[in-house]
Design an enzyme around this catalytic site. Structure first.
Site, short mmCIF file in Angstrom:
data_model
loop_
_atom_site.label_atom_id
_atom_site.label_comp_id
_atom_site.label_asym_id
_atom_site.label_seq_id
_atom_site.Cartn_x
_atom_site.Cartn_y
_atom_site.Cartn_z
N ASP A 171 25.59 34.41 -10.46
CA ASP A 171 25.36 33.88 -11.82
C ASP A 171 24.24 32.84 -11.74
O ASP A 171 23.81 32.46 -10.65
CB ASP A 171 26.64 33.29 -12.44
CG ASP A 171 27.29 32.22 -11.57
OD1 ASP A 171 26.56 31.53 -10.84
OD2 ASP A 171 28.52 32.08 -11.62
N LYS A 194 26.33 37.14 -15.11
CA LYS A 194 27.78 37.20 -15.31
C LYS A 194 28.16 36.67 -16.69
O LYS A 194 27.52 35.76 -17.21
CB LYS A 194 28.42 36.35 -14.21
CG LYS A 194 29.87 36.06 -14.33
CD LYS A 194 30.33 35.23 -13.14
CE LYS A 194 30.65 33.82 -13.52
NZ LYS A 194 31.09 32.99 -12.39
N ASP A 220 28.04 32.24 -3.21
CA ASP A 220 28.65 31.47 -4.30
C ASP A 220 29.26 30.19 -3.75
O ASP A 220 29.51 30.10 -2.55
CB ASP A 220 29.72 32.32 -5.00
CG ASP A 220 29.87 31.95 -6.48
OD1 ASP A 220 29.29 30.93 -6.90
OD2 ASP A 220 30.57 32.68 -7.20
N THR A 225 39.64 33.11 -8.25
CA THR A 225 40.45 34.33 -8.39
C THR A 225 39.77 35.53 -7.72
O THR A 225 40.33 36.61 -7.66
CB THR A 225 40.64 34.69 -9.87
OG1 THR A 225 39.34 34.96 -10.42
CG2 THR A 225 41.30 33.56 -10.65
N ALA A 226 38.52 35.32 -7.29
CA ALA A 226 37.66 36.37 -6.72
C ALA A 226 37.20 37.36 -7.78
O ALA A 226 36.60 38.39 -7.46
CB ALA A 226 38.33 37.09 -5.54
N THR A 228 34.79 36.94 -9.97
CA THR A 228 33.32 36.98 -10.00
C THR A 228 32.78 37.90 -8.92
O THR A 228 32.04 38.84 -9.19
CB THR A 228 32.75 35.55 -9.79
OG1 THR A 228 33.20 34.72 -10.86
CG2 THR A 228 31.23 35.56 -9.73
C1 R5P Z 1 31.36 29.50 -11.20
O1 R5P Z 1 30.57 28.89 -11.86
C2 R5P Z 1 31.47 29.39 -9.71
O2 R5P Z 1 30.22 29.29 -9.09
C3 R5P Z 1 32.21 30.58 -9.14
O3 R5P Z 1 31.49 31.75 -9.41
C4 R5P Z 1 33.57 30.68 -9.76
O4 R5P Z 1 34.25 29.47 -9.64
C5 R5P Z 1 34.38 31.76 -9.10
O5 R5P Z 1 35.58 31.91 -9.79
P1 R5P Z 1 36.39 33.25 -9.72
O6 R5P Z 1 36.53 33.58 -8.26
O7 R5P Z 1 37.70 32.95 -10.37
O8 R5P Z 1 35.63 34.29 -10.45
#
Ligand code: R5P
Length: 302
Positions: A171, A194, A220, A225-226, A228
């Site tokens: 993102d 994203k 990242d 939660t993985a 993304t």
């Molecule tokens: C978002 O801005 C962060 O950089 C990560 O992409 C995010 O925290 C990941 O969260 P999740 O694994 O829940 O998608």
């Protein structure tokens, strides 16, 4: 210079011990208990009067319990006459809540800054903040420690021919971190766009750049939660990417993260030990590298 004393909360004792070893110190004596109603109790049994106390604690799950523990240790250190109190937060709690998206929202990252200061912290050392904007919430000194240096040699070993690889920023917020890796490994940078329909769900709108036939390193700052990384990995495979590796600084791994990772096309995850993983957060795909030396260096130079 005042004596340095390291104290650890309960969230990541193994990392605190490694940092202490790097500094040729022992962790200071501290008693931390939970009452039957779940309230925590803290008593420092080390003589910290006149010392520079470093409190090592990650804001990992359960974040609220670990946060109150940090505040209690700071308070106890101040009452025991510490001259300076530095909180070392390999993973800063509430780092993602750094702005109000809708009216009426709490800016929790700013509230955490106020709580640390009000409790008596005189400075903060934090690992890879979500955004440098968080630093503006602090009127005491805050040092944002870049952790990617620990990842670069490990990632270099994964790459056999730079022409076959690219780095993907999942993102816009991860472009800065991804650029560091892309420059260090001398491989091109691709951007995924994203979108979050709700807090914990993710859709990938488009991928800007060519990933066809390439092995990919997604970069990242955290895996929560993985959602993304799994959504991005799928979009990349749909566009012809080959092996997918993920490099992420903080392994939060909440909710169904492990299940999502297991079922995903991500081949390998390289992350750090800013968070101590529980038995239910283990996966054969995950390799944790130590950032103890980086934090030890930061404490030594503080
Ligand atoms: C978002 O801005 C962060 O950089 C990560 O992409 C995010 O925290 C990941 O969260 P999740 O694994 O829940 O998608």
């Amino acid at each position: 210079m005042s004596t340095q004393i390291l104290l650890s909360g309960t969230s990541n004792k193994p990392l605190a011990q490694e940092i202490a070893q790097q500094l040729h110190l022992k962790l200071g004596k501290i008693e931390i208990k939970r009452f039957s109603d779940a309230e925590s109790f803290v008593r420092i049994t080390e003589d910290v009067a006149g010392a520079h106390v470093f409190i090592i604690q990650s804001g990992s799950q359960p974040a609220n319990e670990h946060l109150i523990e940090i505040l209690q240790i700071i308070d106890a250190a101040q009452r025991s006459g510490a001259e300076k109190i530095t909180t070392v937060l390999p993973f800063l709690p509430y780092r993602r809540q750094e702005r109000a998206i809708n009216t009426g929202e709490c800016i929790s990252a700013e509230l955490v800054a106020k709580l640390l200061e009000a409790s008596g912290a005189t400075s903060v050392i934090a690992g890879n903040l979500h955004t440098p904007h968080i630093e503006t919430f602090y009127s005491i000194s805050i040092t944002n420690i870049e952790l990617w240096d620990a990842f670069i040699p490990v990632l270099q070993k994964q790459i056999h021919n730079t022409e076959n690889y690219c780095v993907v920023a999942p993102d816009a917020g991860s472009v800065e971190d991804s650029s560091i890796i892309s420059k260090a490994l001398q491989i091109p940078l691709v951007l995924a766009e994203k979108h979050r329909p709700s807090h914990d769900t993710v859709q990938v709108k488009c991928v800007v750049g060519d990933v066809s036939g390439k092995n990919v390193i997604i970069v990242d700052d955290e895996i929560n939660t993985a959602g993304t990384v799994c959504a991005v990995a799928k979009a990349l495979t749909d566009q012809g990417a080959r092996d997918i590796i993920l490099a992420a600084t903080h392994p939060v791994l909440s909710g169904d993260a492990i299940k999502n990772i297991t079922n995903s096309n991500i081949k390998k995850i390289i992350t750090s030990n800013t968070i101590n993983l529980s038995s239910s957060q283990q996966s054969d795909k995950i390799t944790q590298i130590s950032v103890a030396q980086i934090f030890a260096e930061a404490i030594r130079n503080h």
